[in-house]
Design a protein around this motif. Sequence first.
Motif, PDB file in Angstrom:
ATOM      1  N   SER A  27       0.825  -1.206   0.000  1.00  0.00           N
ATOM      2  CA  SER A  27       0.000   0.000   0.000  1.00  0.00           C
ATOM      3  C   SER A  27       0.860   1.258   0.000  1.00  0.00           C
ATOM      4  O   SER A  27       0.636   2.177  -0.790  1.00  0.00           O
ATOM      5  CB  SER A  27      -0.941  -0.017   1.207  1.00  0.00           C
ATOM      6  N   GLN A  28       1.849   1.307   0.883  1.00  0.00           N
ATOM      7  CA  GLN A  28       2.720   2.475   0.953  1.00  0.00           C
ATOM      8  C   GLN A  28       3.554   2.616  -0.320  1.00  0.00           C
ATOM      9  O   GLN A  28       3.732   3.727  -0.829  1.00  0.00           O
ATOM     10  CB  GLN A  28       3.638   2.397   2.183  1.00  0.00           C
ATOM     11  N   ALA A  29       4.048   1.512  -0.833  1.00  0.00           N
ATOM     12  CA  ALA A  29       4.826   1.560  -2.077  1.00  0.00           C
ATOM     13  C   ALA A  29       3.973   2.120  -3.204  1.00  0.00           C
ATOM     14  O   ALA A  29       4.418   2.990  -3.962  1.00  0.00           O
ATOM     15  CB  ALA A  29       5.335   0.164  -2.433  1.00  0.00           C
ATOM     16  N   ARG A  30       2.728   1.654  -3.296  1.00  0.00           N
ATOM     17  CA  ARG A  30       1.824   2.134  -4.341  1.00  0.00           C
ATOM     18  C   ARG A  30       1.557   3.618  -4.201  1.00  0.00           C
ATOM     19  O   ARG A  30       1.613   4.365  -5.177  1.00  0.00           O
ATOM     20  CB  ARG A  30       0.506   1.364  -4.282  1.00  0.00           C
ATOM     21  N   VAL A  31       1.266   4.068  -3.004  1.00  0.00           N
ATOM     22  CA  VAL A  31       0.976   5.486  -2.782  1.00  0.00           C
ATOM     23  C   VAL A  31       2.179   6.346  -3.192  1.00  0.00           C
ATOM     24  O   VAL A  31       2.036   7.346  -3.903  1.00  0.00           O
ATOM     25  CB  VAL A  31       0.601   5.741  -1.304  1.00  0.00           C
ATOM     26  N   LEU A  32       3.364   5.964  -2.747  1.00  0.00           N
ATOM     27  CA  LEU A  32       4.560   6.762  -3.044  1.00  0.00           C
ATOM     28  C   LEU A  32       4.913   6.727  -4.528  1.00  0.00           C
ATOM     29  O   LEU A  32       5.274   7.756  -5.109  1.00  0.00           O
ATOM     30  CB  LEU A  32       5.738   6.288  -2.195  1.00  0.00           C
ATOM     31  N   LEU A  33       4.820   5.567  -5.147  1.00  0.00           N
ATOM     32  CA  LEU A  33       5.146   5.473  -6.572  1.00  0.00           C
ATOM     33  C   LEU A  33       4.118   6.208  -7.428  1.00  0.00           C
ATOM     34  O   LEU A  33       4.477   6.829  -8.425  1.00  0.00           O
ATOM     35  CB  LEU A  33       5.261   4.014  -7.008  1.00  0.00           C
ATOM     36  N   THR A  34       2.862   6.153  -7.037  1.00  0.00           N
ATOM     37  CA  THR A  34       1.811   6.845  -7.784  1.00  0.00           C
ATOM     38  C   THR A  34       2.025   8.356  -7.753  1.00  0.00           C
ATOM     39  O   THR A  34       1.727   9.052  -8.723  1.00  0.00           O
ATOM     40  CB  THR A  34       0.421   6.491  -7.214  1.00  0.00           C
TER      41      THR A  34
END
Length: 83
Positions: A27-34
């Motif tokens: 979830s955190q990886a997705r938020v930051l990459l997005t």
Amino acid sequence: MPGKDENAGMTGDVERARAAFDRNDWSQARVLLTATEPLDAADLERLAVAAHLVGRDAESTTAWERAHGARVDAGDRDGAARC
């Protein structure tokens, strides 16, 4: 702010996203990459995986398509085939 590099935080965000991905915090990886642009092909692949693992299938498909395009543009035919 005059003289401030608008991209100064970008590298930190990408590094934090990679660290989140490495510790399986999808979830955190997705938020930051997005929130970070531009992303290289490897980071687009991370985004695709993270999005898939948190149930964002359409977002994952889009990230895979972008990763494929980035690999093709870089002349990485084998990498593009894996996307």
